[in-house]
Motif scaffolding. Structure first.
Motif, short mmCIF file in Angstrom:
data_model
loop_
_atom_site.label_atom_id
_atom_site.label_comp_id
_atom_site.label_asym_id
_atom_site.label_seq_id
_atom_site.Cartn_x
_atom_site.Cartn_y
_atom_site.Cartn_z
N ILE A 147 56.19 14.40 115.05
CA ILE A 147 54.73 14.34 115.15
C ILE A 147 54.20 13.34 114.14
O ILE A 147 54.58 13.37 112.96
N VAL A 148 53.33 12.46 114.62
CA VAL A 148 52.70 11.46 113.77
C VAL A 148 51.22 11.83 113.64
O VAL A 148 50.46 11.73 114.61
N ASN A 149 50.83 12.30 112.47
CA ASN A 149 49.42 12.65 112.26
C ASN A 149 48.63 11.41 111.86
O ASN A 149 48.81 10.86 110.79
N LEU A 150 47.72 11.00 112.76
CA LEU A 150 46.86 9.85 112.48
C LEU A 150 45.40 10.28 112.32
O LEU A 150 44.49 9.47 112.51
N ASP A 151 45.20 11.53 111.97
CA ASP A 151 43.87 12.05 111.69
C ASP A 151 43.72 12.24 110.19
O ASP A 151 44.23 13.21 109.62
N PRO A 152 43.03 11.32 109.51
CA PRO A 152 42.92 11.41 108.04
C PRO A 152 42.03 12.55 107.57
O PRO A 152 41.94 12.81 106.37
N ALA A 153 41.36 13.23 108.52
CA ALA A 153 40.52 14.37 108.16
C ALA A 153 41.24 15.70 108.37
O ALA A 153 40.71 16.76 108.04
N ASN A 154 42.44 15.65 108.93
CA ASN A 154 43.19 16.86 109.24
C ASN A 154 44.12 17.20 108.08
O ASN A 154 45.27 16.76 108.03
N ILE A 176 35.17 8.06 101.97
CA ILE A 176 33.78 8.50 101.91
C ILE A 176 33.20 8.31 100.51
O ILE A 176 32.07 7.83 100.34
N LEU A 177 33.98 8.68 99.49
CA LEU A 177 33.50 8.57 98.11
C LEU A 177 33.39 7.12 97.66
O LEU A 177 32.42 6.72 97.02
N GLU A 178 34.38 6.33 98.02
CA GLU A 178 34.43 4.95 97.52
C GLU A 178 33.42 4.04 98.21
O GLU A 178 32.84 3.14 97.59
N HIS A 179 33.20 4.26 99.51
CA HIS A 179 32.36 3.35 100.28
C HIS A 179 31.03 3.97 100.71
O HIS A 179 30.28 3.33 101.46
N SER A 180 30.75 5.19 100.26
CA SER A 180 29.49 5.88 100.58
C SER A 180 29.26 5.95 102.09
O SER A 180 28.17 5.66 102.60
N LEU A 181 30.29 6.34 102.81
CA LEU A 181 30.22 6.47 104.26
C LEU A 181 30.16 7.94 104.66
O LEU A 181 30.59 8.82 103.91
N GLY A 182 29.63 8.19 105.83
CA GLY A 182 29.68 9.53 106.39
C GLY A 182 31.03 9.77 107.05
O GLY A 182 31.87 8.86 107.11
N PRO A 183 31.25 10.97 107.58
CA PRO A 183 32.55 11.28 108.20
C PRO A 183 32.90 10.35 109.36
O PRO A 183 34.05 9.90 109.46
N GLN A 238 37.05 12.03 116.91
CA GLN A 238 35.87 11.20 117.09
C GLN A 238 36.05 10.37 118.36
O GLN A 238 36.82 9.42 118.41
N VAL A 239 35.29 10.72 119.40
CA VAL A 239 35.54 10.14 120.72
C VAL A 239 35.23 8.65 120.78
O VAL A 239 35.78 7.94 121.63
N GLU A 240 34.34 8.15 119.89
CA GLU A 240 34.03 6.73 119.91
C GLU A 240 35.26 5.87 119.67
O GLU A 240 35.31 4.71 120.09
N LEU A 241 36.25 6.42 119.01
CA LEU A 241 37.47 5.66 118.72
C LEU A 241 38.26 5.34 119.98
O LEU A 241 39.13 4.46 119.95
N PHE A 242 37.95 6.03 121.09
CA PHE A 242 38.78 5.89 122.29
C PHE A 242 38.05 5.31 123.49
O PHE A 242 38.69 5.00 124.48
#
Length: 298
Positions: free
Chosen positions: A35-42, A63-70, A108-112
């Motif tokens: 299994i290759v986990n490519l979900d950095p939030a998991n 998120i911390l370094e670039h002040s981005l949302g999830p 995140q469905v936008e990725l697909f």
């Protein structure tokens, strides 16, 4: 030639549970799974992964370094992975000899269906490592209980199929819970086979929220039917027979079923023909097992 699955779907559709279940089922039929986990939030994985994107980049750090949302953070992570594709290739190469690979992606469905990084990553892996992959898109079966949500799921599935350009299997997951989600407007085969969507118009009109967008929904249904690409199979990940039927379908889509076979065109054609009991196992048997007569309105 290496075979595998690209597991995608909206949040909560059961992707991680699916990968965990598949990692237990496939060894029972003689396949060594990675299994290759490519979900950095998991960060709470129920399975042991052979490759983890968190060794390359972590969503929390982004998120911390670039002040981005999830959502922005996940897009950044996928773009970073694309730029560092050599890292992923080096991690995968030791697995190519004897493993069947499951890629567990973010929800995140936008990725697909909009963003290109995920598609580019997979395209590069397929070309450089000679992979044969099927996209397995999980859709929570509870969306069938609401006509508006069902149309949204159809549009998402179609958009993803066109964007990803991979062999594709759409799956109604958590089908064992279908009876607890509320009454369906039609029998289950209406939703799995994506039959005449004009029948949904009457039910859409009952909901004031959906009625406002009735004309738009009608046009979207027309687009879905014009392409005529979307259908669904069903899955109860805890049922071995259900998982086995899905694996057979995936094996046909990515060519695994033909690997290692030295046969004539006629023999290949026989293998490619669907099982005579496939439609029953996919729909009728599921409805008999998990649904009562009162679970449908019509």
């Amino acid at each position: 030639m290496v075979f595998g699955q690209v597991v995608i779907g909206p949040p909560g559709s059961g992707k991680t549970t699916y990968c965990n279940g598949m990692s237990q089922f496939l060894p029972l039929i003689g396949r060594k799974v990675a299994i290759v986990n490519l979900d950095p939030a998991n960060d709470a994985l129920p399975y042991e992964c052979a490759v983890n994107i968190e060794d390359l980049i972590k969503l929390e750090d982004v998120i911390l370094e670039h002040s981005l949302g999830p959502n922005g953070g996940l897009v950044y992570c996928m773009e970073y992975l694309e730029k560092n594709i050599d890292w992923l290739e080096s991690k995968l190469k030791p697995l190519l000899k004897d493993h069947y690979i499951l890629f567990d992606f973010p929800g995140q469905v936008e990725l697909f269906f909009i963003h290109n990084s995920t598609k580019n990553v997979l395209t590069k892996l397929i070309k450089s490592l000679n992979l044969r992959l099927t996209a397995v898109q999980l859709i929570d079966a509870h969306l069938c209980s609401d006509p508006g949500n069902y149309v949204s799921a159809l549009l998402l599935s179609l958009s993803t199929m066109l964007h990803m350009e991979l062999p594709h299997v759409n799956v109604l997951s958590k089908i064992d819970l279908i009876g607890s989600y509320g009454k369906l407007a039609f029998n289950l085969d209406f939703y799995t086979d994506v039959q005449d969507l004009s029948y949904l118009e009457h039910h859409l009109g009952r909901d004031p929220r959906s009625a406002k967008y009735r004309k738009l929904t009608k046009e979207l249904c027309s687009v879905i039917e014009d392409y005529s690409l979307v259908n669904f199979t069903t899955l109860d990940i805890q049922d071995k027979e259900s998982v086995g039927d899905l694996v057979k379908l995936i094996d046909k889509s990515n060519g695994y079923i033909f690997s290692g076979i030295d046969a004539s065109v006629v023999e290949y054609s026989k293998i490619a023909v669907g099982q005579t009991d496939w439609d029953y196992n996919r729909v009728a048997a599921v409805q008999e097992k998990y649904m009562n007569d009162e679970d449908t309105q019509d």
